[in-house]
Motif scaffolding. Structure first.
Motif, PDB file in Angstrom:
ATOM      1  N   TYR A 191       0.851  -1.197   0.000  1.00 20.18           N
ATOM      2  CA  TYR A 191       0.000   0.000   0.000  1.00 20.18           C
ATOM      3  C   TYR A 191       0.881   1.239   0.000  1.00 20.18           C
ATOM      4  O   TYR A 191       1.898   1.288   0.694  1.00 20.18           O
ATOM      5  CB  TYR A 191      -0.895  -0.014   1.239  1.00 20.18           C
ATOM      6  N   ALA A 192       0.489   2.211  -0.792  1.00 20.81           N
ATOM      7  CA  ALA A 192       1.209   3.486  -0.820  1.00 20.81           C
ATOM      8  C   ALA A 192       0.193   4.603  -0.987  1.00 20.81           C
ATOM      9  O   ALA A 192      -0.861   4.421  -1.610  1.00 20.81           O
ATOM     10  CB  ALA A 192       2.217   3.518  -1.961  1.00 20.81           C
ATOM     11  N   GLN A 193       0.522   5.752  -0.433  1.00 20.73           N
ATOM     12  CA  GLN A 193      -0.393   6.896  -0.491  1.00 20.73           C
ATOM     13  C   GLN A 193       0.380   8.165  -0.794  1.00 20.73           C
ATOM     14  O   GLN A 193       1.443   8.420  -0.213  1.00 20.73           O
ATOM     15  CB  GLN A 193      -1.129   7.045   0.840  1.00 20.73           C
ATOM     16  N   PHE A 194      -0.144   8.946  -1.714  1.00 22.68           N
ATOM     17  CA  PHE A 194       0.443  10.237  -2.064  1.00 22.68           C
ATOM     18  C   PHE A 194      -0.579  11.327  -1.771  1.00 22.68           C
ATOM     19  O   PHE A 194      -1.735  11.222  -2.179  1.00 22.68           O
ATOM     20  CB  PHE A 194       0.829  10.279  -3.550  1.00 22.68           C
ATOM     21  N   ILE A 195      -0.164  12.358  -1.069  1.00 29.85           N
ATOM     22  CA  ILE A 195      -1.021  13.495  -0.774  1.00 29.85           C
ATOM     23  C   ILE A 195      -0.557  14.665  -1.636  1.00 29.85           C
ATOM     24  O   ILE A 195       0.590  15.112  -1.539  1.00 29.85           O
ATOM     25  CB  ILE A 195      -0.978  13.868   0.709  1.00 29.85           C
ATOM     26  N   VAL A 196      -1.435  15.154  -2.493  1.00 31.04           N
ATOM     27  CA  VAL A 196      -1.111  16.222  -3.442  1.00 31.04           C
ATOM     28  C   VAL A 196      -1.821  17.495  -3.001  1.00 31.04           C
ATOM     29  O   VAL A 196      -3.052  17.497  -2.825  1.00 31.04           O
ATOM     30  CB  VAL A 196      -1.542  15.843  -4.872  1.00 31.04           C
ATOM     31  N   ASN A 197      -1.072  18.545  -2.806  1.00 29.87           N
ATOM     32  CA  ASN A 197      -1.631  19.849  -2.455  1.00 29.87           C
ATOM     33  C   ASN A 197      -1.708  20.713  -3.713  1.00 29.87           C
ATOM     34  O   ASN A 197      -0.713  20.902  -4.411  1.00 29.87           O
ATOM     35  CB  ASN A 197      -0.767  20.551  -1.401  1.00 29.87           C
TER      36      ASN A 197
END
Length: 420
Positions: free
Chosen positions: A3-9
């Protein structure tokens, strides 16, 4: 599963919407054996907007039902990434001990289990050491640092006769390869499988949930298997119950404040019942803007109730003052509506104009609340200056008649005394 998660602002809400519109469908099934999910941060505790939760005692029936329900959910066009939390089976090893042999060698099941746990699992928990607020588990584990295959387990040595000797595991047990469930989910002590899904952009979760439930009802579930709806619908229902409790308490407090101010229960009830006038405007606002009745919309109705009560107090308090000066109910109701129309209009207009940015922002969270307050304030204002004075006149006109009859009797009595 990895599992991987990217948070984009992003720089603005428009940029966020543009990015989601551009990439959500493009990369949905772009990478083999990977699920790519784009999700805008929301004020909800639900992991997925759509969830159907199956419950039952028999695991086989439960798995069969989950496959049937999954096929039914895939018929709904608004759903994407329909999946289940029942992970694939994992490979393992089954060890069947020879009871006669382990009794002869003085070996028990516990020693075999501890030996296997130290060398082929994460270790045996011993204690927990705390570094300020951070716990660190202390485990007892073998220093085995090479990869393990199936034959290594069969050749593992087990202590016998109290440690005086050791024998290979294959001598005291039958070692076979085995497959086990990746995870076993229980909810309230009952086996459970959840089917979860995202929804396509531009669709409403509550409407999609209704379509999903229609398809699930067509599925013939095995005996002993039932389903319940989770996701955003369940989360909203939980919040709604809390809001209703708070609403009831607020209504009671408002009633006692009105009763303390007017000291008449019929007048307090009249103003309290005028709260229902806000429902017409709130319903109209939701319908015109094409929104759903969300939790924030209900919070907007609660705020709207306060505005309606305030307008009712402004009008009827003045009507009561006019009646104390000797004016009849009809004239008092008519004059209070005329005199209080301007302050009611100004305060209502100020409240409705203040929520226009919430509507223009187009936020899924705040737009329903803004629409309810805007349309509800304007429409309830019109109803307050028309319906409330008429209701006041209908309810209290009898009081004028009683007062007139009383004065007439007193006048006749006084004339009779003068003649005598």
């Amino acid at each position: 599963n990895n599992y991987a998660q990217f948070i984009v602002n992003t720089k603005s809400n428009d940029d966020t919407e543009d990015m989601l519109d551009k990439y959500t469908d493009k990369y949905l099934n772009h990478f083999p054996n990977a699920k790519v999910r784009f999700k805008q941060l929301e004020y909800t505790i639900a992991a997925y907007p759509i969830e159907i939760r199956l419950k039952g005692d028999d695991k086989k029936d439960l798995k069969k039902a989950s496959e049937d329900v999954r096929k039914a959910m895939e018929k709904v066009d608004a759903l994407t990434l329909v999946q289940t939390n029942n992970e694939e089976q994992l490979s393992g090893v089954s060890i069947h001990l020879d009871e006669d042999e382990i009794s002869r060698l003085g070996i028990n099941r516990t020693s075999v289990a501890l030996n296997m746990a130290m060398k082929y699992s994460s270790g045996i928990p011993i204690t927990t050491v705390w570094d300020k607020d951070y716990p660190m588990s202390v485990v007892l584990k073998s220093d085995r640092n090479h990869s393990t295959n199936f034959n290594d387990i069969s050749n593992e040595y087990i202590s016998a006769w109290g440690g005086a000797s050791a024998v290979a595991l294959r001598q005291i047990a039958e070692v076979k390869p085995d497959w086990n469930d990746g995870n076993i989910v229980h909810r309230n002590g009952i086996n459970s499988i959840s089917l979860q899904s995202d929804i396509k952009r531009g669709t409403v979760a509550s409407e999609v949930t209704k379509d999903v439930v229609k398809e699930v009802k067509k599925v013939k579930l095995p005996k002993g298997v039932s389903y319940e709806v989770g996701g955003a619908a369940e989360a909203d229902a939980e919040f709604l119950i809390q809001i209703i409790y708070g609403l009831v308490i607020a209504i009671l407090i408002i009633f006692f404040i009105l009763l303390f101010h007017f000291k008449r229960i019929n007048l307090a009830l009249l103003i309290l019942l005028s709260v229902t006038l806000c429902l017409f405007g709130a319903s109209f606002g939701i319908w015109v803007m094409g929104l759903e009745l969300s939790v924030t919309a209900i919070l907007g109705i609660v705020s709207l109730m306060g505005i309606v009560v305030r307008n009712g107090i402004i009008m009827l308090d003045y009507a009561e003052e006019l009646r104390k000066e000797g004016m009849k109910v009809y004239d008092a109701a008519l004059n209070s509506a005329k005199r209080r129309m301007r302050p009611i209009f100004l305060t209502s207009a100020a409240a409705s104009m203040g929520v226009i940015p919430m509507i223009l922002g187009g936020s899924v969270l705040w737009s329903p609340m803004g629409s309810v307050i805007f349309f509800g304030t304007i429409i309830s204002m019109l109803l307050i200056i028309t319906v409330l004075p008429v209701s006041y006149w209908i309810i209290f006109v009898r009081a004028d008649k009683i007062k007139e009859r009383k004065l007439s009797r007193e006048k006749k009595k006084l004339q009779t005394q003068q003649i005598d």
